[in-house]
Design an enzyme around this catalytic site. Structure first.
Site, PDB file in Angstrom:
ATOM      1  N   PHE A  12       0.386  -4.802   7.474  1.00 25.13           N
ATOM      2  CA  PHE A  12       1.083  -5.232   6.253  1.00 25.13           C
ATOM      3  C   PHE A  12       2.556  -4.816   6.283  1.00 25.13           C
ATOM      4  CE2 PHE A  12       1.835  -3.098   1.957  1.00 25.13           C
ATOM      5  CZ  PHE A  12       2.619  -4.136   1.473  1.00 25.13           C
ATOM      6  N   PHE A  35      -6.541  -3.447  14.758  1.00 28.04           N
ATOM      7  CA  PHE A  35      -7.695  -2.897  14.035  1.00 28.04           C
ATOM      8  C   PHE A  35      -7.696  -3.394  12.590  1.00 28.04           C
ATOM      9  CE2 PHE A  35      -9.528   0.855  11.606  1.00 28.04           C
ATOM     10  CZ  PHE A  35     -10.814   0.377  11.697  1.00 28.04           C
ATOM     11  N   THR A  36      -6.582  -3.215  11.905  1.00 27.63           N
ATOM     12  CA  THR A  36      -6.494  -3.747  10.533  1.00 27.63           C
ATOM     13  C   THR A  36      -5.387  -4.792  10.414  1.00 27.63           C
ATOM     14  OG1 THR A  36      -5.112  -1.846   9.988  1.00 27.63           O
ATOM     15  CG2 THR A  36      -7.422  -1.734   9.324  1.00 27.63           C
ATOM     16  N   GLY A  37      -4.572  -4.892  11.430  1.00 24.41           N
ATOM     17  CA  GLY A  37      -3.490  -5.884  11.381  1.00 24.41           C
ATOM     18  C   GLY A  37      -3.980  -7.220  11.882  1.00 24.41           C
ATOM     19  N   ASN A  98       1.964  10.788  21.524  1.00 24.12           N
ATOM     20  CA  ASN A  98       2.427   9.776  22.490  1.00 24.12           C
ATOM     21  C   ASN A  98       3.805   9.225  22.133  1.00 24.12           C
ATOM     22  OD1 ASN A  98       0.227   9.990  24.219  1.00 24.12           O
ATOM     23  ND2 ASN A  98      -1.006   8.606  22.961  1.00 24.12           N
ATOM     24  N   ALA A 113       5.707   7.161   9.731  1.00 22.93           N
ATOM     25  CA  ALA A 113       5.256   6.677   8.417  1.00 22.93           C
ATOM     26  C   ALA A 113       4.206   7.656   7.916  1.00 22.93           C
ATOM     27  CB  ALA A 113       4.668   5.278   8.558  1.00 22.93           C
ATOM     28  N   TYR A 144      -7.682  10.995   7.197  1.00 19.81           N
ATOM     29  CA  TYR A 144      -6.377  10.368   6.994  1.00 19.81           C
ATOM     30  C   TYR A 144      -5.344  11.414   6.563  1.00 19.81           C
ATOM     31  CZ  TYR A 144      -2.956   6.974   5.122  1.00 19.81           C
ATOM     32  OH  TYR A 144      -1.822   6.232   4.866  1.00 19.81           O
ATOM     33  N   THR A 174       2.234   1.243  -1.659  1.00 17.90           N
ATOM     34  CA  THR A 174       3.107   0.085  -1.462  1.00 17.90           C
ATOM     35  C   THR A 174       2.255  -1.176  -1.414  1.00 17.90           C
ATOM     36  OG1 THR A 174       4.624   1.498  -0.243  1.00 17.90           O
ATOM     37  CG2 THR A 174       4.855  -0.869   0.110  1.00 17.90           C
ATOM     38  N   ARG A 185      -7.617  -1.985  -0.926  1.00 21.48           N
ATOM     39  CA  ARG A 185      -6.706  -1.232  -1.785  1.00 21.48           C
ATOM     40  C   ARG A 185      -6.617  -1.907  -3.146  1.00 21.48           C
ATOM     41  NH1 ARG A 185      -2.042   0.311   2.494  1.00 21.48           N
ATOM     42  NH2 ARG A 185      -2.808  -1.570   3.499  1.00 21.48           N
TER      43      ARG A 185
HETATM   44  P1  NAD Z   1      -2.147  -1.693   7.775  1.00 23.39           P
HETATM   45  O1  NAD Z   1      -3.547  -1.260   7.977  1.00 23.39           O
HETATM   46  O2  NAD Z   1      -1.899  -3.058   7.257  1.00 23.39           O
HETATM   47  O3  NAD Z   1      -1.306  -1.532   9.114  1.00 23.39           O
HETATM   48  C1  NAD Z   1      -1.583  -0.585  10.111  1.00 23.39           C
HETATM   49  C2  NAD Z   1      -1.416  -1.249  11.469  1.00 23.39           C
HETATM   50  O4  NAD Z   1      -1.664  -0.288  12.499  1.00 23.39           O
HETATM   51  C3  NAD Z   1      -2.404  -2.402  11.687  1.00 23.39           C
HETATM   52  O5  NAD Z   1      -1.738  -3.516  12.204  1.00 23.39           O
HETATM   53  C4  NAD Z   1      -3.405  -1.828  12.685  1.00 23.39           C
HETATM   54  O6  NAD Z   1      -4.021  -2.816  13.477  1.00 23.39           O
HETATM   55  C5  NAD Z   1      -2.519  -0.881  13.466  1.00 23.39           C
HETATM   56  N1  NAD Z   1      -3.269   0.192  14.135  1.00 23.39           N
HETATM   57  C6  NAD Z   1      -4.233   0.986  13.614  1.00 23.39           C
HETATM   58  N2  NAD Z   1      -4.674   1.857  14.541  1.00 23.39           N
HETATM   59  C7  NAD Z   1      -3.972   1.609  15.677  1.00 23.39           C
HETATM   60  C8  NAD Z   1      -3.976   2.177  16.977  1.00 23.39           C
HETATM   61  N3  NAD Z   1      -4.801   3.183  17.305  1.00 23.39           N
HETATM   62  N4  NAD Z   1      -3.109   1.674  17.883  1.00 23.39           N
HETATM   63  C9  NAD Z   1      -2.278   0.649  17.591  1.00 23.39           C
HETATM   64  N5  NAD Z   1      -2.232   0.069  16.364  1.00 23.39           N
HETATM   65  C10 NAD Z   1      -3.072   0.553  15.419  1.00 23.39           C
HETATM   66  O7  NAD Z   1      -1.475  -0.602   6.813  1.00 23.39           O
HETATM   67  P2  NAD Z   1      -0.017  -0.537   6.164  1.00 23.39           P
HETATM   68  O8  NAD Z   1      -0.198  -0.479   4.717  1.00 23.39           O
HETATM   69  O9  NAD Z   1       0.862  -1.564   6.745  1.00 23.39           O
HETATM   70  O10 NAD Z   1       0.449   0.909   6.628  1.00 23.39           O
HETATM   71  C11 NAD Z   1       1.365   1.107   7.685  1.00 23.39           C
HETATM   72  C12 NAD Z   1       1.669   2.591   7.812  1.00 23.39           C
HETATM   73  O11 NAD Z   1       2.242   3.072   6.594  1.00 23.39           O
HETATM   74  C13 NAD Z   1       0.439   3.445   8.086  1.00 23.39           C
HETATM   75  O12 NAD Z   1       0.780   4.463   9.001  1.00 23.39           O
HETATM   76  C14 NAD Z   1       0.112   4.039   6.748  1.00 23.39           C
HETATM   77  O13 NAD Z   1      -0.527   5.273   6.873  1.00 23.39           O
HETATM   78  C15 NAD Z   1       1.497   4.185   6.121  1.00 23.39           C
HETATM   79  N6  NAD Z   1       1.416   4.190   4.665  1.00 23.39           N
HETATM   80  C16 NAD Z   1       1.147   3.049   3.960  1.00 23.39           C
HETATM   81  C17 NAD Z   1       1.051   3.101   2.577  1.00 23.39           C
HETATM   82  C18 NAD Z   1       0.780   1.882   1.739  1.00 23.39           C
HETATM   83  O14 NAD Z   1       0.676   2.005   0.529  1.00 23.39           O
HETATM   84  N7  NAD Z   1       0.690   0.698   2.277  1.00 23.39           N
HETATM   85  C19 NAD Z   1       1.216   4.327   1.909  1.00 23.39           C
HETATM   86  C20 NAD Z   1       1.451   5.460   2.670  1.00 23.39           C
HETATM   87  C21 NAD Z   1       1.580   5.387   4.035  1.00 23.39           C
HETATM   88  N1  UDP Z   2      -9.332   1.515  -7.075  1.00 25.08           N
HETATM   89  C1  UDP Z   2     -10.081   0.862  -8.035  1.00 25.08           C
HETATM   90  N2  UDP Z   2     -10.673  -0.314  -7.709  1.00 25.08           N
HETATM   91  C2  UDP Z   2     -10.541  -0.886  -6.480  1.00 25.08           C
HETATM   92  C3  UDP Z   2      -9.758  -0.219  -5.496  1.00 25.08           C
HETATM   93  C4  UDP Z   2      -9.179   0.997  -5.834  1.00 25.08           C
HETATM   94  O1  UDP Z   2     -10.211   1.328  -9.172  1.00 25.08           O
HETATM   95  O2  UDP Z   2     -11.099  -1.973  -6.267  1.00 25.08           O
HETATM   96  C5  UDP Z   2      -8.673   2.785  -7.440  1.00 25.08           C
HETATM   97  C6  UDP Z   2      -8.930   3.944  -6.472  1.00 25.08           C
HETATM   98  O3  UDP Z   2     -10.112   4.626  -6.826  1.00 25.08           O
HETATM   99  C7  UDP Z   2      -7.682   4.786  -6.675  1.00 25.08           C
HETATM  100  C8  UDP Z   2      -6.596   3.755  -6.978  1.00 25.08           C
HETATM  101  O4  UDP Z   2      -7.277   2.579  -7.390  1.00 25.08           O
HETATM  102  O5  UDP Z   2      -7.832   5.613  -7.805  1.00 25.08           O
HETATM  103  C9  UDP Z   2      -5.714   3.446  -5.785  1.00 25.08           C
HETATM  104  O6  UDP Z   2      -6.546   3.133  -4.685  1.00 25.08           O
HETATM  105  P1  UDP Z   2      -5.994   2.671  -3.285  1.00 25.08           P
HETATM  106  O7  UDP Z   2      -7.153   2.652  -2.358  1.00 25.08           O
HETATM  107  O8  UDP Z   2      -5.220   1.422  -3.450  1.00 25.08           O
HETATM  108  O9  UDP Z   2      -4.944   3.789  -2.862  1.00 25.08           O
HETATM  109  P2  UDP Z   2      -5.007   5.397  -2.798  1.00 25.08           P
HETATM  110  O10 UDP Z   2      -6.224   5.885  -3.496  1.00 25.08           O
HETATM  111  O11 UDP Z   2      -5.025   5.695  -1.351  1.00 25.08           O
HETATM  112  O12 UDP Z   2      -3.773   5.800  -3.498  1.00 25.08           O
END
Ligand code: NAD
Ligand code: UDP
Length: 313
Positions: A12, A35-37, A98, A113, A144, A174, A185
């Protein structure tokens, strides 16, 4: 023009980052194990001669010559990071080793990140960077939270021991287009449920809070952080401090989508943080007055349009 490696670039946030860096005239190497992308997030970039896609897992070393590394590879949604918790820890810890090893060897900058999850279920509110957090080391979220905490430790130690040029950003919740519809999420779940007139699943009573940041605001903060001088390493919080309860979010999404969905209340997952709001004073100070500009309603509008299109196509 810089050559930039984005790990997790098909995810994302990573896909938005690749797109923005290309738009700014850089060469971008997107590394992901999918994996999730998804390749779908970046197919529109494939024809750009300055974009390169690499299938690779960050838990094994990777060597390339670049100027900057954004280390985003890691599943971010609880259902995905809890699916294989050992792998989640390996991704954070070995991935950090790495990428730090690579940065040390090629003398590039490397940005981690990190996450607001390093604060766990915080007893200090809002959370400043100086707060050490309240994290359960053996709970369902630990793979995590602790993985990301250990990555911060590694970044700091590589900086102190080997003078690696590090940057740590602690990202708060985000959202935006390119989130996976089954990501689990809260924002994506509620929008997908509302658009399909299905029950909106609130975990607990919905009184827990989160502060939601639109992805464009995050990118601006991350890129500014990468551009700071070598003396600035972070960690720095990047998030939107406007805080909402989960119930308020559900009601807003129901009203914005004109949905007939009803709310259902399900059990609260273990260790779910009660409150979360970033203190962004440091970011404002070191990132040239950076502060989020996209309000929740405007960001949700774009995200709803994205999912609407996705579900209809
Ligand atoms: P996401 O799951 O959409 O993206 C993560 C990406 O990493 C995916 O494309 C997945 O395939 C790849 N990936 C996972 N494991 C891997 C591995 N072992 N090797 C290579 N690629 C791998 O999540 P996102 O929301 O885009 O998050 C991106 C980063 O930002 C993450 O590190 C996450 O912890 C951090 N982050 C995101 C949020 C948020 O709210 N979205 C908040 C805090 C931190
Ligand atoms: N949550 C919820 N319903 C859903 C998904 C999440 O009520 O379908 C709640 C979850 O329990 C948490 C908040 O929304 O309190 C944010 O969850 P998210 O997984 O998005 O992020 P994080 O908990 O990692 O901040």
């Amino acid at each position: 023009m810089k050559r930039i490696l984005v790990t997790g670039g098909a995810g994302f946030i990573g896909s938005h980052l690749c797109e923005r860096l290309l738009r700014e005239g850089h060469e971008v190497l997107c590394l992901d194990n999918y994996f999730t992308g998804s390749k779908k997030n970046i197919t529109h970039l494939l024809e750009n001669p300055y974009f390169e896609l690499i299938r690779h897992d960050v838990t094994t070393p990777y060597f390339v010559e670049v100027d900057e590394i954004y280390n985003l590879a890691c599943p971010a949604s609880p259902i995905h990071y809890q699916y294989n918790p050992i792998k989640t820890v390996k991704t954070s810890v070995m991935g950090a080793i790495n990428m730090l090893g690579l940065a040390k060897r090629i003398r590039s900058k490397v940005l981690q990140a990190s996450t607001s999850e390093v604060y766990g279920d915080p007893s200090v509110h809002p959370q400043p960077e100086s707060y050490w957090g309240n994290v359960n080391p053996i709970g369902v979220r630990s793979c995590y939270d602790e993985g990301k905490r250990c990555a911060e430790t590694l970044f700091t130690d590589y900086h102190q021991q080997n003078q690696v040029r590090i940057k740590i950003v602690r990202i708060f919740n985000t959202y935006g287009p390119n989130m996976h519809p089954n990501d689990g999420r809260v924002v994506s779940n509620f929008i997908v449920q509302a658009l399909q007139n299905q029950e909106i699943t609130i975990y607990g009573d919905g009184s827990q809070t989160r502060s939601f940041q639109y992805v464009d605001d995050l990118l601006e903060g991350m890129i500014r952080m990468m551009q700071t001088g070598d003396n600035i390493t972070g960690p720095v919080n990047i998030g939107n401090p406007v805080e909402f309860t989960i119930l308020e979010l559900a009601e807003k999404i129901i009203s914005m989508t004109g949905s007939r969905s009803k709310i259902s209340f399900l059990p609260l997952p273990q260790d779910d943080p009660v409150q979360r709001q970033p203190d962004i004073s440091l970011a404002k100070k070191i990132l040239d007055g950076w502060s989020p500009v996209v309000e929740l309603e405007a960001g949700l509008e774009k995200t709803i349009a994205y999912f609407n299109h996705l579900l209809n196509s």
